[in-house]
Scaffold this motif. Sequence first.
Motif, PDB file in Angstrom:
ATOM      1  N   ILE A   1      11.481  -8.856   6.501  1.00  0.00           N
ATOM      2  CA  ILE A   1      10.229  -9.607   6.486  1.00  0.00           C
ATOM      3  C   ILE A   1      10.460 -10.876   5.682  1.00  0.00           C
ATOM      4  N   SER A   2      10.320 -12.013   6.320  1.00  0.00           N
ATOM      5  CA  SER A   2      10.580 -13.298   5.665  1.00  0.00           C
ATOM      6  C   SER A   2       9.437 -13.655   4.733  1.00  0.00           C
ATOM      7  N   MET A   3       9.823 -13.948   3.471  1.00  0.00           N
ATOM      8  CA  MET A   3       8.805 -14.375   2.519  1.00  0.00           C
ATOM      9  C   MET A   3       8.288 -15.770   2.849  1.00  0.00           C
ATOM     10  N   ALA A   4       9.150 -16.594   3.380  1.00  0.00           N
ATOM     11  CA  ALA A   4       8.725 -17.955   3.740  1.00  0.00           C
ATOM     12  C   ALA A   4       7.651 -17.913   4.807  1.00  0.00           C
ATOM     13  N   ALA A   5       7.756 -16.920   5.718  1.00  0.00           N
ATOM     14  CA  ALA A   5       6.805 -16.855   6.825  1.00  0.00           C
ATOM     15  C   ALA A   5       5.639 -15.925   6.537  1.00  0.00           C
ATOM     16  N   ASN A   6       5.862 -14.876   5.729  1.00  0.00           N
ATOM     17  CA  ASN A   6       4.829 -13.844   5.573  1.00  0.00           C
ATOM     18  C   ASN A   6       4.403 -13.597   4.129  1.00  0.00           C
ATOM     19  N   GLY A   7       5.032 -14.264   3.193  1.00  0.00           N
ATOM     20  CA  GLY A   7       4.678 -14.043   1.808  1.00  0.00           C
ATOM     21  C   GLY A   7       4.605 -15.349   1.057  1.00  0.00           C
ATOM     22  N   TYR A   8       5.073 -15.333  -0.181  1.00  0.00           N
ATOM     23  CA  TYR A   8       5.113 -16.541  -0.988  1.00  0.00           C
ATOM     24  C   TYR A   8       6.540 -16.739  -1.477  1.00  0.00           C
ATOM     25  N   LEU A   9       7.051 -17.961  -1.324  1.00  0.00           N
ATOM     26  CA  LEU A   9       8.378 -18.332  -1.826  1.00  0.00           C
ATOM     27  C   LEU A   9       8.224 -19.631  -2.596  1.00  0.00           C
ATOM     28  N   SER A  10       8.703 -19.613  -3.854  1.00  0.00           N
ATOM     29  CA  SER A  10       8.543 -20.803  -4.690  1.00  0.00           C
ATOM     30  C   SER A  10       9.343 -21.972  -4.105  1.00  0.00           C
ATOM     31  N   PRO A  11       8.975 -23.223  -4.458  1.00  0.00           N
ATOM     32  CA  PRO A  11       9.664 -24.403  -3.908  1.00  0.00           C
ATOM     33  C   PRO A  11      11.167 -24.387  -4.129  1.00  0.00           C
ATOM     34  N   ASN A  12      11.622 -23.874  -5.263  1.00  0.00           N
ATOM     35  CA  ASN A  12      13.073 -23.846  -5.494  1.00  0.00           C
ATOM     36  C   ASN A  12      13.675 -22.499  -5.120  1.00  0.00           C
ATOM     37  N   ALA A  13      12.877 -21.668  -4.452  1.00  0.00           N
ATOM     38  CA  ALA A  13      13.332 -20.371  -3.950  1.00  0.00           C
ATOM     39  C   ALA A  13      13.857 -19.462  -5.051  1.00  0.00           C
ATOM     40  N   THR A  14      13.266 -19.530  -6.252  1.00  0.00           N
ATOM     41  CA  THR A  14      13.706 -18.660  -7.352  1.00  0.00           C
ATOM     42  C   THR A  14      12.731 -17.514  -7.617  1.00  0.00           C
ATOM     43  N   SER A  15      11.592 -17.502  -6.959  1.00  0.00           N
ATOM     44  CA  SER A  15      10.644 -16.387  -7.100  1.00  0.00           C
ATOM     45  C   SER A  15       9.890 -16.215  -5.796  1.00  0.00           C
ATOM     46  N   TRP A  16       9.440 -15.013  -5.584  1.00  0.00           N
ATOM     47  CA  TRP A  16       8.734 -14.724  -4.349  1.00  0.00           C
ATOM     48  C   TRP A  16       7.717 -13.601  -4.583  1.00  0.00           C
ATOM     49  N   ALA A  17       6.822 -13.441  -3.662  1.00  0.00           N
ATOM     50  CA  ALA A  17       5.823 -12.376  -3.715  1.00  0.00           C
ATOM     51  C   ALA A  17       5.421 -12.003  -2.307  1.00  0.00           C
ATOM     52  N   TYR A  18       5.184 -10.700  -2.150  1.00  0.00           N
ATOM     53  CA  TYR A  18       4.735 -10.204  -0.845  1.00  0.00           C
ATOM     54  C   TYR A  18       3.517  -9.313  -1.101  1.00  0.00           C
ATOM     55  N   ALA A  19       2.364  -9.740  -0.699  1.00  0.00           N
ATOM     56  CA  ALA A  19       1.133  -8.994  -0.962  1.00  0.00           C
ATOM     57  C   ALA A  19       0.113  -9.244   0.127  1.00  0.00           C
ATOM     58  N   PRO A  20       0.397  -8.847   1.324  1.00  0.00           N
ATOM     59  CA  PRO A  20      -0.577  -9.044   2.399  1.00  0.00           C
ATOM     60  C   PRO A  20      -1.768  -8.098   2.223  1.00  0.00           C
ATOM     61  N   GLY A  21      -2.874  -8.446   2.778  1.00  0.00           N
ATOM     62  CA  GLY A  21      -4.047  -7.591   2.719  1.00  0.00           C
ATOM     63  C   GLY A  21      -3.803  -6.243   3.380  1.00  0.00           C
ATOM     64  N   GLY A  22      -4.273  -5.183   2.746  1.00  0.00           N
ATOM     65  CA  GLY A  22      -4.132  -3.839   3.304  1.00  0.00           C
ATOM     66  C   GLY A  22      -2.788  -3.205   3.070  1.00  0.00           C
ATOM     67  N   LEU A  23      -1.927  -3.864   2.266  1.00  0.00           N
ATOM     68  CA  LEU A  23      -0.591  -3.291   2.031  1.00  0.00           C
ATOM     69  C   LEU A  23      -0.690  -1.924   1.368  1.00  0.00           C
ATOM     70  N   ASP A  24      -1.625  -1.756   0.430  1.00  0.00           N
ATOM     71  CA  ASP A  24      -1.724  -0.482  -0.291  1.00  0.00           C
ATOM     72  C   ASP A  24      -2.014   0.662   0.667  1.00  0.00           C
ATOM     73  N   ASP A  25      -2.793   0.379   1.715  1.00  0.00           N
ATOM     74  CA  ASP A  25      -3.137   1.439   2.658  1.00  0.00           C
ATOM     75  C   ASP A  25      -1.940   1.883   3.491  1.00  0.00           C
ATOM     76  N   LYS A  26      -0.900   1.058   3.509  1.00  0.00           N
ATOM     77  CA  LYS A  26       0.285   1.426   4.283  1.00  0.00           C
ATOM     78  C   LYS A  26       1.138   2.464   3.563  1.00  0.00           C
ATOM     79  N   PHE A  27       0.985   2.542   2.243  1.00  0.00           N
ATOM     80  CA  PHE A  27       1.772   3.513   1.472  1.00  0.00           C
ATOM     81  C   PHE A  27       0.988   4.822   1.405  1.00  0.00           C
ATOM     82  N   LEU A  28       1.356   5.736   2.254  1.00  0.00           N
ATOM     83  CA  LEU A  28       0.681   7.026   2.321  1.00  0.00           C
ATOM     84  C   LEU A  28       1.578   8.100   1.708  1.00  0.00           C
ATOM     85  N   PRO A  29       1.045   8.917   0.809  1.00  0.00           N
ATOM     86  CA  PRO A  29       1.898   9.932   0.187  1.00  0.00           C
ATOM     87  C   PRO A  29       2.196  11.113   1.087  1.00  0.00           C
TER      88      PRO A  29
END
Length: 432
Positions: A1-29
């Motif tokens: 899953i590309s952070m540039a396309a689907n998440g957040y990637l800092s301008p210098n590409a040194t940090s990123w985050a992936y937190a789409p809506g509903g992600l927590d519901d995808k983790f089922l125990p």
Amino acid sequence: ISMAANGYLSPNATSWAYAPGGLDDKFLPGASGFKYLILAKAIDIAGNIQDTYTVDISSLVIKVDKAAPSSQITDYPLDDSDETSGRYKSQNIGKSATASRFKGTAQDSYYTQNNSTVAATQIRLSYLSEGDPYYWNQSANNFSSWTITADAAWFDTLLSGSGPTYNWLYLSDIEWPAGDREYKLEAKSMDDARTAEDTGDGNWENPQSRPNNIRYFIIDDSPPSVLITSPTALAQKSLTKIYGTVNADIAGFNSGEIKISTGSGANTRYWTGSGWSTSEQWLTNPVKLGPTSWYYTVDEIMLKDDIVYTFVAKSLDYAGNYSNVYSTYNVTYDTTPPNVTLTYPEDGDTYSSVKYSTPVAGTSANTQLAPNTGVSSVTVAISQMNKVGANYVYNTCFNGTGYEACSSPIWLSYTGGTLANWEFNDPDLSFI
């Protein structure tokens, strides 16, 4: 899953985050508890792709635990719902000196595997007074209805042991306020399934249920009162039962004890249930009639005529308080009737018809030595008898105002003199 396309990637590409809506519901125990593998890789400008993953840096295995743990309060305190348990003296509950501190267990075992473990167990202690809740304030070492709120009244316990079941113990001694009352203890546990930053709270136990992690219990430091209510006479010719009452609010009446003795000083003897002993003996077999009454069955074989006996009763409540004031009943066992004689008229003599009041006189005496064995009353019966065949039957009896038909004597109290030298006379009495 590309952070540039689907998440957040800092301008210098040194940090990123992936937190789409509903992600927590995808983790089922799942039913058994799942683990998830999370991999992260980087691609440089030249197109080189990371192909080595470092554990805890670019390779993570996480558990997903969305179920709260459960807790139990064990033997301190017990719940008072059965009306006998969960009653304590203040020195015997919530105190390290008497090994009675609050304790229990906590489990994080909702799933068959991959539970996050118990992270904390807290307790809250309170009581109601005139409708207002008072909460235990650990920092102030007292109970208050205004210096601490319900949410702030939860305090940590010490966890020990290993999963899935841990032991918890509340370390602080409780300073109980004066007065007898009912208290409420609550316990709740939290697991270690925290947020993604591993901060904040995990899953807190909710709801709670009695008696698992909610216990009501009573503190009662007041001794019960006890009273022998029956019999009350100072002398008895038959003595089969002793009856009494108890006031054991609020812990409740647990049991009664009775001590039976005779004699005094070095000659005092105590009934053991089967014989007499020189050693003091409390008998523990009075029978409860209800929450406030009891009786004791007297073995009349132990009683001797013309002897004084002392019955002493005490009671025990469910908090362990004994009566500090006992109830005592002294009684003389008396099975020998007194002696009474008629001195006038004389037996067998013949008297002329008398229409006016004629006295009847006599004496009475008692041969016993114990107190309360003396003559208490003298009664006289005057009857006209008819002979029927070889037997005499009642015809009429004097009733205090005249004669009436009767089939048995009518007894009237003596009217003059003393018990030792008594006299019976009545202006309506005549012999015709």
